[in-house]
Design an enzyme around this catalytic site. Sequence first.
Site, PDB file in Angstrom:
ATOM      1  N   HIS A  62       2.328   3.191  -9.109  1.00 17.03           N
ATOM      2  CA  HIS A  62       2.168   1.740  -9.281  1.00 17.03           C
ATOM      3  C   HIS A  62       3.389   1.169 -10.008  1.00 17.03           C
ATOM      4  CE1 HIS A  62      -1.746   2.116  -7.645  1.00 17.03           C
ATOM      5  NE2 HIS A  62      -2.277   2.715  -8.678  1.00 17.03           N
TER       6      HIS A  62
ATOM      7  N   ASP B   2       0.828  -1.219   0.000  1.00 23.33           N
ATOM      8  CA  ASP B   2       0.000   0.000   0.000  1.00 23.33           C
ATOM      9  C   ASP B   2       0.857   1.262   0.000  1.00 23.33           C
ATOM     10  OD1 ASP B   2      -2.389   1.382  -0.018  1.00 23.33           O
ATOM     11  OD2 ASP B   2      -2.612   1.352   2.166  1.00 23.33           O
TER      12      ASP B   2
ATOM     13  N   LEU C  55      10.356 -21.221  -4.011  1.00 24.20           N
ATOM     14  CA  LEU C  55       9.392 -20.358  -3.304  1.00 24.20           C
ATOM     15  C   LEU C  55       8.116 -20.296  -4.130  1.00 24.20           C
ATOM     16  CD1 LEU C  55       9.947 -16.988  -1.577  1.00 24.20           C
ATOM     17  CD2 LEU C  55       8.388 -16.994  -3.481  1.00 24.20           C
TER      18      LEU C  55
HETATM   19  C1  IPE Z   1      -5.473  -2.663  -0.173  1.00 23.19           C
HETATM   20  O1  IPE Z   1      -5.146  -1.335  -0.354  1.00 23.19           O
HETATM   21  C2  IPE Z   1      -5.427  -3.384  -1.496  1.00 23.19           C
HETATM   22  C3  IPE Z   1      -4.105  -3.543  -2.087  1.00 23.19           C
HETATM   23  C4  IPE Z   1      -2.969  -3.143  -1.578  1.00 23.19           C
HETATM   24  C5  IPE Z   1      -4.083  -4.229  -3.347  1.00 23.19           C
HETATM   25  P1  IPE Z   1      -6.249  -0.204  -0.530  1.00 23.19           P
HETATM   26  O2  IPE Z   1      -5.513   1.078  -0.648  1.00 23.19           O
HETATM   27  O3  IPE Z   1      -7.178  -0.536  -1.646  1.00 23.19           O
HETATM   28  O4  IPE Z   1      -7.061  -0.275   0.845  1.00 23.19           O
HETATM   29  P2  IPE Z   1      -7.861   0.840   1.641  1.00 23.19           P
HETATM   30  O5  IPE Z   1      -8.812   1.454   0.677  1.00 23.19           O
HETATM   31  O6  IPE Z   1      -6.854   1.837   2.119  1.00 23.19           O
HETATM   32  O7  IPE Z   1      -8.503   0.108   2.773  1.00 23.19           O
HETATM   33  C1  IPE Z   2      -1.617   0.207  -3.362  1.00 24.87           C
HETATM   34  O1  IPE Z   2      -1.396   1.573  -3.424  1.00 24.87           O
HETATM   35  C2  IPE Z   2      -1.829  -0.391  -4.734  1.00 24.87           C
HETATM   36  C3  IPE Z   2      -3.197  -0.822  -4.996  1.00 24.87           C
HETATM   37  C4  IPE Z   2      -4.192  -0.713  -4.172  1.00 24.87           C
HETATM   38  C5  IPE Z   2      -3.474  -1.394  -6.292  1.00 24.87           C
HETATM   39  P1  IPE Z   2      -2.588   2.605  -3.431  1.00 24.87           P
HETATM   40  O2  IPE Z   2      -2.954   2.897  -4.855  1.00 24.87           O
HETATM   41  O3  IPE Z   2      -3.700   2.178  -2.570  1.00 24.87           O
HETATM   42  O4  IPE Z   2      -1.863   3.889  -2.796  1.00 24.87           O
HETATM   43  P2  IPE Z   2      -2.479   4.914  -1.753  1.00 24.87           P
HETATM   44  O5  IPE Z   2      -2.987   4.127  -0.585  1.00 24.87           O
HETATM   45  O6  IPE Z   2      -3.576   5.647  -2.471  1.00 24.87           O
HETATM   46  O7  IPE Z   2      -1.331   5.786  -1.413  1.00 24.87           O
HETATM   47 MG    MG Z   3      -4.095   2.424  -0.588  1.00 24.68          MG
END
Ligand code: IPE
Ligand code: IPE
Ligand code: MG
Length: 237
Positions: free
Chosen positions: A33, A16, A127
């Site tokens: 990303h 995240d 792995l």
């Molecule tokens: C969780 O992150 C999903 C992934 C890392 C793929 P999100 O950014 O979507 O989760 P919330 O919205 O903060 O709970």
């Molecule tokens: C995690 O990073 C990747 C996915 C959920 C696909 P985010 O896109 O949620 O990044 P933040 O949380 O908005 O910074």
């Molecule tokens: Mg996020």
Amino acid sequence: MSEANRIPRHVAMIMDGNGRWAEQRGMPRHEGHAAGIEPIRASLRAAVRHGVEYLTLYAFSTENWGRPAEEVDALMELFCQCVIHETPELQRQGIRIRMIGDRTRFSDKVRAYLAQAEELTAAGDRLTLVLAFDYSSRDEIVRAVRKLTARVAAGDLAPEAIDEAAFSAALDTAEFPDPDLVIRTSGEQRLSNFLLWQASYAELCFPQVLWPDFTEEEFDRAIDEYARRERRFGRIE
Ligand code: IPE
Ligand code: IPE
Ligand code: MG
């Protein structure tokens, strides 16, 4: 705890913070990303070095479909490119790719790439890399309940035969052990619908770094923290 237990057999990661990383640099979110690929390679290197057997990565949640179409499209494209480009190297390293989640919503192209990546790496025994893509724990649990109840309705399964093991075996993760350690980057302290059943007794670790800044050293730190935890599983010794 014995020495052997100090290395988690299965590490699951909620990657995240990509969007915030990009926003802090005045970049579009998809750049965040893209910057999240190198930390995946770093985590794999560290996991192999520590002798971790299973590494699960939460790459796209079922709820992530609710993001703007251009971000979803960019994530699909990145995921496909990544699988295509990285598969030969993973194959060389003996890393086996497995997918969890609901694949029915993907385009035929994405589904074909994923199936091919699983096939090409099937013999990997160093792995297992489990990719959670279009995954949500509640969705997985509901699909498992449907599978089990269909068997009950068909007379194949007695309701009394449904125990924890039978339920686990109906989940997408049937062939993997439960995660010992769940790591979520970016400082958020929640599971966001990830492995709710499987992580019942996992240790949780929340490094403050955003995912694109996650390094091998951060992985090592999480392993060190895990080694210091006392896992009790409800018992007192
Ligand atoms: C969780 O992150 C999903 C992934 C890392 C793929 P999100 O950014 O979507 O989760 P919330 O919205 O903060 O709970
Ligand atoms: C995690 O990073 C990747 C996915 C959920 C696909 P985010 O896109 O949620 O990044 P933040 O949380 O908005 O910074
Ligand atoms: Mg996020």
